[in-house]
Design a protein around this motif. Structure first.
Motif, mmCIF file in Angstrom:
data_model
loop_
_atom_site.group_PDB
_atom_site.id
_atom_site.type_symbol
_atom_site.label_atom_id
_atom_site.label_comp_id
_atom_site.label_asym_id
_atom_site.label_seq_id
_atom_site.Cartn_x
_atom_site.Cartn_y
_atom_site.Cartn_z
ATOM 1 N N VAL A 27 0.512 -1.016 -3.832
ATOM 2 C CA VAL A 27 0.146 -0.770 -5.215
ATOM 3 C C VAL A 27 -0.402 0.633 -5.388
ATOM 4 O O VAL A 27 0.004 1.363 -6.291
ATOM 5 N N LEU A 28 -1.369 1.012 -4.538
ATOM 6 C CA LEU A 28 -1.987 2.328 -4.626
ATOM 7 C C LEU A 28 -2.031 2.963 -3.246
ATOM 8 O O LEU A 28 -2.450 2.316 -2.286
ATOM 9 N N PRO A 29 -1.629 4.229 -3.128
ATOM 10 C CA PRO A 29 -1.749 4.915 -1.837
ATOM 11 C C PRO A 29 -3.142 5.513 -1.667
ATOM 12 O O PRO A 29 -3.688 6.128 -2.586
ATOM 13 N N ALA A 485 -5.059 0.242 6.689
ATOM 14 C CA ALA A 485 -5.498 1.553 7.167
ATOM 15 C C ALA A 485 -4.642 1.902 8.371
ATOM 16 O O ALA A 485 -4.965 1.566 9.517
ATOM 17 N N ASP A 486 -3.517 2.535 8.102
ATOM 18 C CA ASP A 486 -2.540 2.789 9.158
ATOM 19 C C ASP A 486 -1.646 3.955 8.759
ATOM 20 O O ASP A 486 -0.492 3.773 8.361
ATOM 21 N N GLY A 487 -2.194 5.155 8.824
ATOM 22 C CA GLY A 487 -1.410 6.347 8.563
ATOM 23 C C GLY A 487 -0.746 6.340 7.208
ATOM 24 O O GLY A 487 -1.387 6.118 6.186
ATOM 25 N N GLU A 488 0.571 6.529 7.182
ATOM 26 C CA GLU A 488 1.298 6.607 5.919
ATOM 27 C C GLU A 488 1.337 5.271 5.182
ATOM 28 O O GLU A 488 1.626 5.234 3.990
ATOM 29 N N ARG A 489 1.064 4.170 5.861
ATOM 30 C CA ARG A 489 1.079 2.859 5.218
ATOM 31 C C ARG A 489 -0.233 2.547 4.509
ATOM 32 O O ARG A 489 -0.359 1.513 3.852
ATOM 33 N N SER A 490 -1.216 3.411 4.626
ATOM 34 C CA SER A 490 -2.537 3.106 4.090
ATOM 35 C C SER A 490 -2.480 2.944 2.580
ATOM 36 O O SER A 490 -1.721 3.597 1.885
ATOM 37 N N GLY A 491 -3.317 2.036 2.086
ATOM 38 C CA GLY A 491 -3.399 1.827 0.652
ATOM 39 C C GLY A 491 -3.662 0.378 0.321
ATOM 40 O O GLY A 491 -3.599 -0.504 1.169
#
Length: 601
Positions: A27-29, A485-491
């Motif tokens: 939903v939100l980065p 909380a995992d690099g580019e997947r965070s959000g």
């Protein structure tokens, strides 16, 4: 030759679509060290408002960073038009008087601000500089139908009871505080929770019960600010906690100021029970009321508890009374009650000695081991309890601990294992459990769904922050939200509900033992996916972030932390906060008891 340990393959949960896209749907980065606080998420005006905090870069056991300021964000249900609303706010909520507005507490200043969910207007300070003393649990003591209550401290034992009325215009007006009582008593060492200071002050929707420095128990009517005397010569009193009885409970317990046994910290006196409906006082015994943590904690379930002396002392006793007849029985003073059932059946264990769970009978006095191994009580249904085989929090374990989960019937029949492993934060859904496992450093975990019939696990996602998981909508909408909380997947991410199993389609039995059909019904799946275009059968979204036909339905009630406490998530959160406060107070005494026990072995 190379050797390797065999690991079980990860089974992935099959997920429904969310917002017309495959799950998991972001939903939100956010940055890799930012996570959403699940308990601080509010839905109003077709917007979702989040509190976003940072992970501590140095302390891997800290839930959030204590140095970095939190931020408040809002977006549409599928992430439309994200806006940052404010910073420096950890607590957001709504109140019943203003159900379409989001309020926030600035703990640094004590300001309560009104936030515009759309971000069009700047935050407005509606309640300036609200005192947080003495408990530091947020801005003020608690919300009522007439405004916010607070204590303005004079010294360490007295302060003025203040009411901050609702301004007429929440977006522009400013509350002017009023003094309800010039002085009320409290103690810095008192426990408490939202809307209460144990032994001295209890606040409800339309009235307050308070103890004055002159040892007078008074009732303040918030509608007209009138004050009436309930009893003179009162050393301390207790009422049903406001988050259990927002209107106020039927009974009061109070201690006469006349000392029957002098003690520097816990002077004893006669303890009375008052029926506020029929009137009259009944003598319960002689002790110090402060030895008992909230005698009326189970009052709404028909039980009063009273410690007859220090629960750590040898030979200490706990006296229990059944309401309204007041039949009584005594047990060991370190009894910790977990649940009250019909027919005088109780479930509890020891505060200090061990972590076994027992079944007790009132008024018979029988006490029998309910489960053969040490475990923690985590829930109940009509005729059984749920026990998690983990050490009691918070000396031997924290909330990340996991172990087998059991449903244990009270009638002595065979216990049913619901999960090979679970944590204290599992949510029931259609005969399954959803929650975190494998939590490690920085509270990052795997989000899993567990079938309680087969005990099979399926993973929804990984690197999920333990305290970001919000499953409050899973039973109605089939949606679980959480932070990664995992690099580019965070959000902040939403996930559709796992697809129903064949057993669910046949009508499975839930962990409580009742037959249920799947909650992932057609309407829920359609809500998750969006509207299907009649020509192409492709999902689409309306301008109002949902199906036009769904837009005609009543809006879902906003989360309210106001005087009524109707939202189950907020009530359970308040109970959890109160229990955690009690746990914190007991850590030292539990540790002391253990050291003393070990020294004798």
């Amino acid at each position: 030759m190379l050797l390797a340990c065999r690991t079980e393959p990860v089974v992935r949960a099959e997920l429904e679509e969310v917002c017309g896209a495959p799950s998991p749907f972001r939903v939100l980065p956010f940055a890799g060290d930012e996570v959403v606080r699940a308990s601080e998420t509010v839905r109003v005006q077709d917007r979702v408002v989040y509190v976003v905090s940072r992970l501590d870069p140095f302390d891997v056991d800290a839930v959030y960073s204590s140095d970095a300021a939190s931020t408040v964000w809002s977006a549409g249900p599928c992430g439309e038009a994200p806006q940052q609303l404010a910073s420096g706010i950890d607590d957001i909520f709504t109140v019943d008087v203003w159900p379409d507005l989001v309020l926030g507490c600035e703990k640094a200043t004590g300001n309560v601000v009104v936030l515009d969910p759309t971000g069009a207007a700047e935050p407005h300070v509606a309640f300036p500089a609200v005192p947080q003393f003495p408990l530091g649990i947020g801005c003020g003591l608690g919300w009522t139908d007439f405004g916010l209550l607070s204590l303005d401290a004079h010294d360490e034992e007295t302060g003025a009871l203040m009411l901050h009325p609702f301004p007429a215009d929440p977006r522009a007006g400013v509350s002017s505080p009023e003094v309800l009582l010039d002085a009320v008593r409290f103690a810095p060492s008192s426990g408490g929770g939202p809307g209460m200071i144990s032994g001295y002050l209890y606040t409800f929707r339309d009235h307050v019960l308070a103890l004055t420095p002159e040892e007078t128990l008074v009732r303040v009517e918030l509608a007209d600010r009138s004050v009436s005397t309930l009893q003179t010569d009162v050393a301390a009193f207790s009422a049903t906690p406001p988050f259990l009885a927002p209107e106020g409970g039927r009974y009061l317990v109070w201690q006469d100021a006349a000392v029957t046994k002098d003690d520097p910290s816990h002077p004893e006196g006669a303890i009375f029970l008052r029926d506020q409906v029929e009137g009259g006082d009944v003598l319960l015994g002689e002790t110090a009321l402060r030895w008992t943590f909230e005698p009326l904690w189970h009052g709404e379930s028909g039980l009063v508890q009273l410690n007859l002396g220090n629960p750590l002392a040898l030979g200490a006793r706990l006296r229990l009374f059944l309401l309204p007849e007041l039949d009584s029985v005594e047990f060991a003073g370190d009894l910790r009650l977990n649940a009250v059932f019909e027919g005088g059946r109780l479930v509890g264990g020891s505060l200090f000695r061990d972590d076994f769970i027992d079944l007790l009978e009132v008024p018979g006095g029988e006490r029998a081991r309910l489960f053969p191994r040490e475990a923690e009580y985590v829930g109940r249904d009509a005729d059984a309890v749920r026990l998690l085989e983990v050490p009691q929090c918070c000396i031997d374990s924290d909330f990340r601990a996991e172990g087998p989960l059991w449903r244990v019937p009270l009638d002595g029949s065979v216990a049913t294992q619901l999960a090979e492993r679970a944590t204290r934060f599992m949510t029931d859904w259609d005969g399954r459990l959803i929650g975190p496992l494998d939590a490690g450093a920085r509270w990052l975990s795997s989000l899993v769904v567990i079938d309680t019939e087969t005990r099979a696990e399926a993973r929804i996602d990984e690197s999920v922050h333990f305290h970001s998981i919000d499953a409050s909508r899973v039973n109605e909408e089939g949606i679980v939200s959480y932070s990664v909380a995992d690099g580019e997947r965070s959000g902040s991410t939403w996930s559709g509900c796992p697809r129903p199993s064949a057993a669910a389609n046949r009508g499975r039995r839930s962990p409580s033992g009742t037959s249920r059909s799947t909650s992932c019904a057609t309407a829920t799946v359609d809500r998750c996916r969006g509207c299907a275009d009649s020509a192409t059968d492709r999902p689409r979204r309306s301008e109002n972030y949902g199906c036009p036909e769904l837009d005609r339905e009543p809006r879902p009630r906003s989360v309210s932390r106001g005087p009524r406490w109707r939202d189950l998530r907020d009530m359970s959160s308040s109970l959890r906060e109160a229990r955690q406060r009690l746990e914190a107070e007991l850590i030292t005494t539990r540790l002391a008891a253990r050291l003393r026990r070990e020294s004798h072995e």
